[in-house]
Design a protein around this motif. Structure first.
Motif, PDB file in Angstrom:
ATOM      1  N   LYS A 102       0.838  -1.189   0.000  1.00  0.00           N
ATOM      2  CA  LYS A 102       0.000   0.000   0.000  1.00  0.00           C
ATOM      3  C   LYS A 102       0.875   1.241   0.000  1.00  0.00           C
ATOM      4  O   LYS A 102       1.934   1.272   0.621  1.00  0.00           O
ATOM      5  N   LEU A 103       0.426   2.271  -0.695  1.00  0.00           N
ATOM      6  CA  LEU A 103       1.167   3.525  -0.768  1.00  0.00           C
ATOM      7  C   LEU A 103       0.899   4.366   0.476  1.00  0.00           C
ATOM      8  O   LEU A 103      -0.240   4.582   0.868  1.00  0.00           O
ATOM      9  N   SER A 158       1.130   7.960   2.583  1.00  0.00           N
ATOM     10  CA  SER A 158       1.105   9.401   2.336  1.00  0.00           C
ATOM     11  C   SER A 158       1.896  10.150   3.408  1.00  0.00           C
ATOM     12  O   SER A 158       1.778  11.364   3.551  1.00  0.00           O
ATOM     13  N   GLY A 215       6.722   5.975   1.329  1.00  0.00           N
ATOM     14  CA  GLY A 215       6.636   5.370   0.003  1.00  0.00           C
ATOM     15  C   GLY A 215       5.713   4.166  -0.008  1.00  0.00           C
ATOM     16  O   GLY A 215       4.629   4.173   0.576  1.00  0.00           O
ATOM     17  N   ILE A 216       6.159   3.102  -0.667  1.00  0.00           N
ATOM     18  CA  ILE A 216       5.384   1.856  -0.719  1.00  0.00           C
ATOM     19  C   ILE A 216       5.661   1.046   0.544  1.00  0.00           C
ATOM     20  O   ILE A 216       6.805   0.682   0.834  1.00  0.00           O
ATOM     21  N   ASN A 225       9.372   0.864   0.285  1.00  0.00           N
ATOM     22  CA  ASN A 225       9.844   1.001  -1.106  1.00  0.00           C
ATOM     23  C   ASN A 225      10.509  -0.271  -1.629  1.00  0.00           C
ATOM     24  O   ASN A 225      11.458  -0.207  -2.416  1.00  0.00           O
TER      25      ASN A 225
END
Length: 405
Positions: free
Chosen positions: A51-52, A54, A58-59, A113
């Motif tokens: 999941k990204l 915010s 990052g990922i 990431n």
């Protein structure tokens, strides 16, 4: 967050060459000899969460890897324990409906990431054969898989035990122990402490809700939902509080006085945020006010210092160390900042990893390395026995201990 010794240095003792014969004698499921199971350069594992974020990470992802332990006999014991727990909650069900089957054990690795490993835990999956949809995922709270986590717990609690703090009565639940964890990751440290210390009040501050979500959905951190609450100590949920917040905002409003604080906070770029160590910033003074004035102890995970002899700009080794230890040039400043606000500080090197553990203390006099070593050594047996540890505390401060001047 941690970094493994790599390149030519790792070739001398590499994880891959660890003898499988050693495993027959290992009683600690988190022993470093098992690290090749979840740290395999040739495998990215099976991604089960992605999941990204915010909030600068990052990922956020979680990868699963098969675990070779526990043994079949231990699985059978666990199945009986689960059946007993479930039957106690549902006395109206028959024995067949209360039976459990352990499906297996896995390592679950939290990454940012798809690169930086932030946390590693071992989880157990089980279900009731009469209801295949009754899957439970339980993080093994006793298993500390990464050496820097063992270092933080061992050295931090041993340092606290050298003060006037009554660790015995805290473990027995006869005394409260306020603990602050800055950075949640997979929840390893807060769950371990809450499970081992009956008097613990663990407050976890994590800025990223996606990280908390990953720990619950994919890493077996307790959500305390009614369907799975029975597998945990019924008092455990009263010992852990998770606050999704910027730690600076939290500290400004917090009224608790903490006996010990654990700081393990790295962002998606693998950086320890400047505001958490800036000697002229507002965070450290606020944190110092929230730590007990007599025995307060703060434990910080850092990349080890990367002082490298001057070499040519094109030197491969120089480039290697710069990439592996991006915080090296700041570590001394971090240590000085914490010493400046808490009074005394020392560091220890973490075995096998490019990390150090920084311990800053109030109310102690750690002027010389030999004094620190003797004081810590005198309390290691107490900490090991009280927490029923499967690893030796003394292994995590006997090498590389330095007093911060």
């Amino acid at each position: 967050m941690w970094r493994c010794v790599s390149g030519s240095a790792r070739k001398g003792w590499g994880i891959r060459r660890l003898s499988s014969a050693l495993r027959r004698h290992v009683v600690d499921e988190g022993d470093w000899s098992f690290s090749s199971e979840w740290w395999d350069p040739a495998s990215d594992g099976h991604t089960i969460f992605r999941k990204l974020s915010s909030h600068g990470n990052g990922i956020v992802s979680v990868a699963a890897y098969p675990a070779s332990t526990p043994s079949v006999d231990q699985c059978l014991m666990t199945e009986k324990w689960l059946q007993h727990r479930y039957a106690g909650v549902h006395p109206d069900l028959n024995d067949k409906d209360c039976q459990f089957k352990v499906l297996g054990y896995q390592w679950r690795v939290l990454k940012f990431n798809d690169d930086t490993r932030q946390s590693t835990v071992k989880v157990m999956a089980a279900c009731r054969p009469s209801d295949p949809g009754s899957l439970i995922l339980m993080q093994q709270s006793h298993c500390l898989a990464v050496p820097y986590v063992k270092s933080m717990v061992s050295v931090g609690l041993t340092a606290l035990a050298t003060s006037s703090f009554d660790l015995l009565h805290a473990v027995l639940g006869k005394k409260s122990m306020n603990i602050l964890c800055i950075g949640h990751g997979g929840g390893t440290i807060p769950l371990f402490l809450a499970s081992k210390i009956k008097g613990a009040n663990v407050h976890v501050v994590e800025i990223d809700p996606v990280v908390v979500e990953a720990s619950v959905e994919a890493m077996g951190f307790p959500s305390f939902e009614k369907t799975q609450q029975f597998v945990w100590d019924e008092t455990l949920k009263n010992r852990i509080s998770i606050h999704v917040s910027d730690v600076y905002d939290y500290i400004k409003k917090d009224s608790n006085i903490y006996d010990i604080v654990f700081v393990d906070a790295y962002d998606g770029d693998d950086i320890f945020p400047c505001k958490l160590w800036d000697i002229n910033g507002d965070f450290l003074p606020h944190l110092a006010n929230r730590v007990h004035p007599v025995h307060g102890t703060v434990v910080v995970n850092l990349h080890s210092d990367s002082d490298v002899p001057a070499r040519g700009d094109g030197d491969d080794n120089s480039l290697f160390f710069q990439s592996v230890l991006p915080l090296g040039k700041y570590v001394r400043k971090v240590c000085s900042a914490y010493k400046g606000h808490f009074g005394e500080a020392f560091t220890v090197a973490v075995p096998w990893l490019c990390n150090i553990t920084l311990v800053a203390c109030k109310g102690k006099i750690f002027n010389r390395r030999d004094i620190v070593s003797c004081q810590l050594a005198s309390k290691t047996n107490l900490v090991e026995s009280l927490l029923n540890l499967k690893f030796s505390c003394i292994d995590y401060f006997k090498n590389g201990l330095m007093v911060v001047k």
